[in-house]
Design a protein around this motif. Structure first.
Motif, mmCIF file in Angstrom:
data_model
loop_
_atom_site.group_PDB
_atom_site.id
_atom_site.type_symbol
_atom_site.label_atom_id
_atom_site.label_comp_id
_atom_site.label_asym_id
_atom_site.label_seq_id
_atom_site.Cartn_x
_atom_site.Cartn_y
_atom_site.Cartn_z
ATOM 1 N N PRO A 76 33.870 59.071 15.523
ATOM 2 C CA PRO A 76 32.945 58.187 14.628
ATOM 3 C C PRO A 76 33.356 56.768 14.324
ATOM 4 N N TYR A 77 34.699 56.372 14.039
ATOM 5 C CA TYR A 77 35.215 55.379 13.662
ATOM 6 C C TYR A 77 36.813 55.228 13.949
ATOM 7 N N VAL A 78 37.031 54.005 14.293
ATOM 8 C CA VAL A 78 38.817 53.614 14.398
ATOM 9 C C VAL A 78 38.944 52.403 13.059
ATOM 10 N N PHE A 79 39.985 53.042 12.302
ATOM 11 C CA PHE A 79 40.098 52.004 11.178
ATOM 12 C C PHE A 79 41.792 51.523 11.468
ATOM 13 N N GLU A 80 41.422 50.106 11.062
ATOM 14 C CA GLU A 80 42.911 49.129 11.079
ATOM 15 C C GLU A 80 42.598 48.355 9.938
ATOM 16 N N GLU A 81 44.102 47.992 9.450
ATOM 17 C CA GLU A 81 44.048 46.950 8.400
ATOM 18 C C GLU A 81 45.209 45.820 8.903
ATOM 19 N N LYS A 82 44.784 44.601 8.522
ATOM 20 C CA LYS A 82 45.278 43.434 8.827
ATOM 21 C C LYS A 82 45.546 42.538 7.534
ATOM 22 N N ILE A 83 46.101 43.341 6.611
ATOM 23 C CA ILE A 83 46.192 42.385 5.307
ATOM 24 C C ILE A 83 47.634 41.863 5.371
ATOM 25 N N PHE A 84 47.432 40.415 4.946
ATOM 26 C CA PHE A 84 48.757 39.640 4.432
ATOM 27 C C PHE A 84 48.723 39.266 3.345
ATOM 28 N N GLY A 85 50.007 39.413 2.916
ATOM 29 C CA GLY A 85 50.343 38.916 1.536
ATOM 30 C C GLY A 85 49.834 39.867 0.327
ATOM 31 N N GLY A 86 49.415 41.210 0.572
ATOM 32 C CA GLY A 86 49.154 42.064 -0.421
ATOM 33 C C GLY A 86 47.982 41.829 -1.319
ATOM 34 N N SER A 87 46.959 41.097 -0.428
ATOM 35 C CA SER A 87 45.845 40.893 -1.429
ATOM 36 C C SER A 87 44.907 42.483 -1.581
ATOM 37 N N VAL A 88 45.325 43.296 -1.052
ATOM 38 C CA VAL A 88 44.875 44.793 -1.219
ATOM 39 C C VAL A 88 46.289 45.637 -1.022
ATOM 40 N N PRO A 89 46.564 46.205 -2.250
ATOM 41 C CA PRO A 89 47.910 47.022 -2.146
ATOM 42 C C PRO A 89 47.862 48.192 -1.120
ATOM 43 N N LYS A 90 48.723 48.685 -0.600
ATOM 44 C CA LYS A 90 48.619 49.573 0.348
ATOM 45 C C LYS A 90 48.241 50.807 -0.156
ATOM 46 N N GLN A 91 48.373 51.169 -1.522
ATOM 47 C CA GLN A 91 47.969 52.557 -2.112
ATOM 48 C C GLN A 91 46.650 52.873 -2.042
ATOM 49 N N TYR A 92 45.627 51.531 -1.813
ATOM 50 C CA TYR A 92 44.348 51.830 -1.675
ATOM 51 C C TYR A 92 43.660 51.817 -0.327
ATOM 52 N N PHE A 93 44.537 51.795 0.665
ATOM 53 C CA PHE A 93 44.345 51.692 1.994
ATOM 54 C C PHE A 93 43.562 53.279 2.469
ATOM 55 N N PRO A 94 44.217 54.264 1.903
ATOM 56 C CA PRO A 94 43.319 55.608 2.082
ATOM 57 C C PRO A 94 42.003 55.584 1.562
ATOM 58 N N ALA A 95 42.035 55.013 0.400
ATOM 59 C CA ALA A 95 40.559 54.855 -0.310
ATOM 60 C C ALA A 95 39.647 54.394 0.705
ATOM 61 N N VAL A 96 40.060 53.092 1.113
ATOM 62 C CA VAL A 96 39.085 52.278 2.009
ATOM 63 C C VAL A 96 38.701 53.176 3.229
ATOM 64 N N GLU A 97 39.440 53.850 3.779
ATOM 65 C CA GLU A 97 39.299 54.879 4.930
ATOM 66 C C GLU A 97 38.485 56.035 4.443
ATOM 67 N N LYS A 98 38.766 56.613 3.370
ATOM 68 C CA LYS A 98 37.771 57.582 2.998
ATOM 69 C C LYS A 98 36.441 57.133 2.818
ATOM 70 N N GLY A 99 36.265 56.088 2.118
ATOM 71 C CA GLY A 99 35.113 55.501 1.988
ATOM 72 C C GLY A 99 34.377 55.166 3.398
ATOM 73 N N LEU A 100 35.052 55.053 4.411
ATOM 74 C CA LEU A 100 34.459 54.486 5.758
ATOM 75 C C LEU A 100 34.059 56.003 6.576
ATOM 76 N N GLU A 101 34.972 57.015 6.298
ATOM 77 C CA GLU A 101 34.538 58.318 6.608
ATOM 78 C C GLU A 101 33.375 58.797 6.175
ATOM 79 N N GLU A 102 33.227 58.668 5.013
ATOM 80 C CA GLU A 102 32.058 59.299 4.441
ATOM 81 C C GLU A 102 30.786 58.762 4.759
ATOM 82 N N CYS A 103 30.970 57.157 5.031
ATOM 83 C CA CYS A 103 29.615 56.280 5.266
ATOM 84 C C CYS A 103 29.015 56.700 6.843
ATOM 85 N N THR A 104 30.200 57.080 7.497
ATOM 86 C CA THR A 104 29.870 57.423 9.009
ATOM 87 C C THR A 104 28.968 58.749 9.160
ATOM 88 N N LEU A 105 28.940 59.577 8.175
ATOM 89 C CA LEU A 105 28.194 60.603 8.104
ATOM 90 C C LEU A 105 26.601 60.363 8.332
#
Length: 687
Positions: free
Chosen positions: A517-546
């Motif tokens: 369905p999808y491939v997820f990558e992150e290219k965040i520099f400087g902590g503009s989005v903290p790492k703790q929210y990456f799984p939430a982004v991927e979870k949102g992505l997973e639900e959207c591809t349904l």
């Protein structure tokens, strides 16, 4: 009914095209044997073998029925099979236990597609064959033309036993060419008389054909024949039977089932030429542990074993398992092990079936066919045997059902009732199957043809009291993207107390892998989005591809890269970032040239040469793409790729285009982009 010893049993499958008169022939045999006082008629629904309400309503056989005929000192177990292709499962069941096949040809119709299919099935089952040409009293019958067609289609093994005798256009008797005797009909009797002079010329080529066929079975007879020495009647009859048993000779007889003429001769011939179960080819047994293959002869010398070839499920009487005794004598109160299930079951009652009638018996000898009621574990194809019988009989191979319809209950809450009733019908007919589509939540009913599925709907209503309807299955389309898009998704909501804040910048592009369905990558520099929210982004992505943005179908082949974003030390949360991803996905996929993918199937169509043009022309209408052609078993195999949406009833369509001579097989191959007009139709239908 008394028990018959093996040498006095003949197991015969009645095969042929639909409506050639197989059931009527079974009735004529019952009548000629004195087992019924009148001839049952298909038209009035009064036959012994067509007893199911669906068969009576449609005036065709839809399942194989057992009709035992007690003739002189013998028991003929007739297996009256359906002639229509949709019910081929019943034919497969019958030939799995038959030791001979009687193929019925209607004189007025000649050799039809069903005749050819019956010949193929009997040849595949490796059992001796006999042809019976019925309705010989119909006007303008040309038996020479029928025999010529038989030889063209089936080869030189065709050897007529009789030459028909007509007077003033009436079928009055025949000449028995094997015995060189005239036979004239006298009501239901056949009287021996001199051979009429006007048939002498017609007899010569038939007699020559028989002598040639007989001579080929034995070197000594071959020498005598070429030396022009006379073969004795005993030599001819013995060699003829040997030729039939070895499948080198196929006798042809004629008569009329409707008027019951020639029927007693047919039964005599079946007794004399078809093998008893202990003379027939041995069964194939597979050792349960070593998988060693062994030939097992039908006899009393081995431990007890039976092969279950058919199951009947009735809402009132429960389950009936029809079986052939392979070895040993089966008696009431025997306890046998179901080899597959590992369970021992007791046979409290043994039955012999005659149509729907059950006659209790105390014992059944090797080779006989019987039934047992209310066993828990057995299903069609199972072996039951003594505990120390180490073999399992070869299971039957049924054709795959490729005509597919979605089936829905009409009444609310009837899903479970429909499901359990379908399971019972599938236990009876192994060409029926059900697929539960997890994506569309549809129950897909698969069968050989639309007539078969129509019968299922009718049976569910009348037999199991559940109303259903059929519809075209929902095609499992997919959505993907062809372009690239960079978007921002910001979810910001302020209310009393803590607010919600999530902000993502994401890039969407094709991943090149339509399996994922999808491939997820992150290219965040400087902590503009903290790492703790990456799984939430991927979870949102997973639900959207349904559910995609075009028509709500699952999304595949998308690469999503988290590039940037922002967060709030108090108001940001996993839920907020999930919501922000959802907003980004909808906008990004919408901008990245979304498109609809359709499932493509690999299709193989096996047809005689003369139909290849019709099939290829039809392929174009179905948006099919030709891959190649192959030659198999004297038939052309057309290999193509076709959208799955065009194939749900394709097996029926191929049979229509080829007069029943074509066969289809297909399986899912891959997804590819659907044409624009198809996309527009699908999107409009889903709107």
């Amino acid at each position: 009914m008394k028990a018959y010893e093996t040498s006095y049993i003949r197991n015969i499958a009645l095969l042929g095209h639909g409506s050639t008169g197989k059931t009527t022939l079974a009735e004529a045999m019952l009548y000629a044997a004195g087992m019924t006082s009148r001839l049952g008629k298909v038209e009035s629904g009064s036959t012994v073998s067509d007893f199911d309400p669906e068969e009576i309503k449609r005036k065709i056989s839809i399942r194989t029925s057992l009709v035992p005929i007690l003739w002189k000192d013998y028991k003929l177990n007739l297996l009256d099979t359906p002639g229509y292709f949709d019910f081929v499962g019943g034919v497969k069941e019958a030939v799995s236990v038959a030791d001979g096949a009687l193929i019925v040809i209607k004189a007025s119709a000649g050799v039809e597609v069903g005749t050819e299919k019956a010949w193929e099935i009997a040849t595949e089952a490796d059992i001796p064959k006999m042809l019976f040409i019925t309705e010989m009293d119909a006007p303008n019958v040309n038996i020479e033309a029928i025999l010529t067609t038989c030889k063209e289609k089936f080869g030189t093994s065709i050897a007529p036993v009789q030459v028909p005798w007509y007077e003033k256009g009436q079928f009055v008797g025949y000449v028995h060419v094997l015995k060189m005797l005239g036979r004239r009909f006298d009501g239901q009797k056949v009287v021996t008389c001199p051979i009429p002079d006007h048939l002498e010329e017609a007899i010569k080529p038939i007699r020559t054909m028989i002598l040639e066929a007989v001579a080929e079975t034995d070197e000594v007879l071959m020498e005598k024949y070429f030396a022009e020495e006379e073969l004795t009647p005993e030599e001819i009859e013995k060699a003829y039977k040997k030729g039939v048993m070895n499948k080198e000779i196929v006798p042809v007889l004629c008569g009329s089932a409707v008027n019951a003429t020639g029927i007693s001769v047919l039964m005599d011939t079946m007794v004399s030429l078809f093998p008893a179960p202990n003379e027939a080819k041995p069964s194939i047994g597979i050792h349960q542990k070593t998988e060693e293959v062994k030939e097992i002869a039908c006899s009393n010398d081995e431990k007890k074993s039976i092969f279950i070839f058919k199951t009947i499920v009735d809402p009132f009487i429960g389950k009936l398992s029809l079986f052939k005794v392979k070895t040993g004598t089966i008696k009431t109160d025997d306890a046998l092990l179901n080899v597959r299930a590992g369970e021992v079951e007791r046979f409290s009652h043994l039955y012999v079936l005659s149509g729907k009638e059950q006659k209790e018996v105390a014992a059944l000898y090797p080779g006989d066919i019987g039934a047992v009621a209310k066993l828990k574990t057995p299903r069609t194809g199972d072996t039951m045997a003594d505990k120390d019988f180490a073999y399992q009989y070869e299971p039957m191979v049924f054709p795959k059902g490729l005509v597919k319809k979605a089936i829905f209950p009409t009444g609310k809450g009837d899903e479970e009732k429909m499901s359990s009733s379908l399971m019972k019908l599938m236990a009876e007919d192994y060409t029926l199957s059900v697929e539960n589509d997890k994506e569309t939540h549809e129950t897909i009913l698969c069968g050989i043809g639309e007539q078969q599925l129509d019968v299922v709907v009718s049976m569910l209503k009348n037999k199991f009291k559940v109303d259903v309807y059929l519809a075209q299955p929902t095609t499992p389309y997919r959505e993907t993207i062809k372009g690239k898009a960079n978007v921002r998704g910001k979810h910001k909501k302020q209310s009393g107390g803590h607010g919600q804040y999530g902000d993502v910048v994401m890039a969407f592009e094709p991943s090149g892998d339509l399996e994922m369905p999808y491939v997820f990558e992150e290219k965040i520099f400087g902590g503009s989005v903290p790492k703790q929210y990456f799984p939430a982004v991927e979870k949102g992505l997973e639900e959207c591809t349904l559910k995609g943005v075009l028509a709500g179908y699952p999304v595949v082949g998308v690469k999503a890269v988290l590039l940037d974003g922002s967060y709030h030390p108090v108001d940001s949360s996993e839920m907020a970032f999930k919501m922000a991803t959802t907003l980004a996905f909808k906008e990004g996929v919408g901008k990245a040239s979304p498109t609809l993918l359709e499932p493509i199937a690999h299709v193989e169509i096996k047809v005689p040469d003369e139909y290849t043009g019709d099939i290829m022309g039809d392929m174009k209408k179905r948006r099919g793409h030709m891959i190649g052609m192959d030659q198999r078993d004297s038939k052309q195999v057309i290999i193509a790729e076709v959208p799955l949406a065009e194939l749900y009833t394709y097996a029926t369509d191929v049979r229509s285009m080829t007069q029943g001579r074509g066969e289809v097989d297909y399986y899912f191959e891959r997804y590819e982009e659907a044409p624009v007009d198809i996309q527009q139709k699908v999107i409009a239908a889903r709107a």
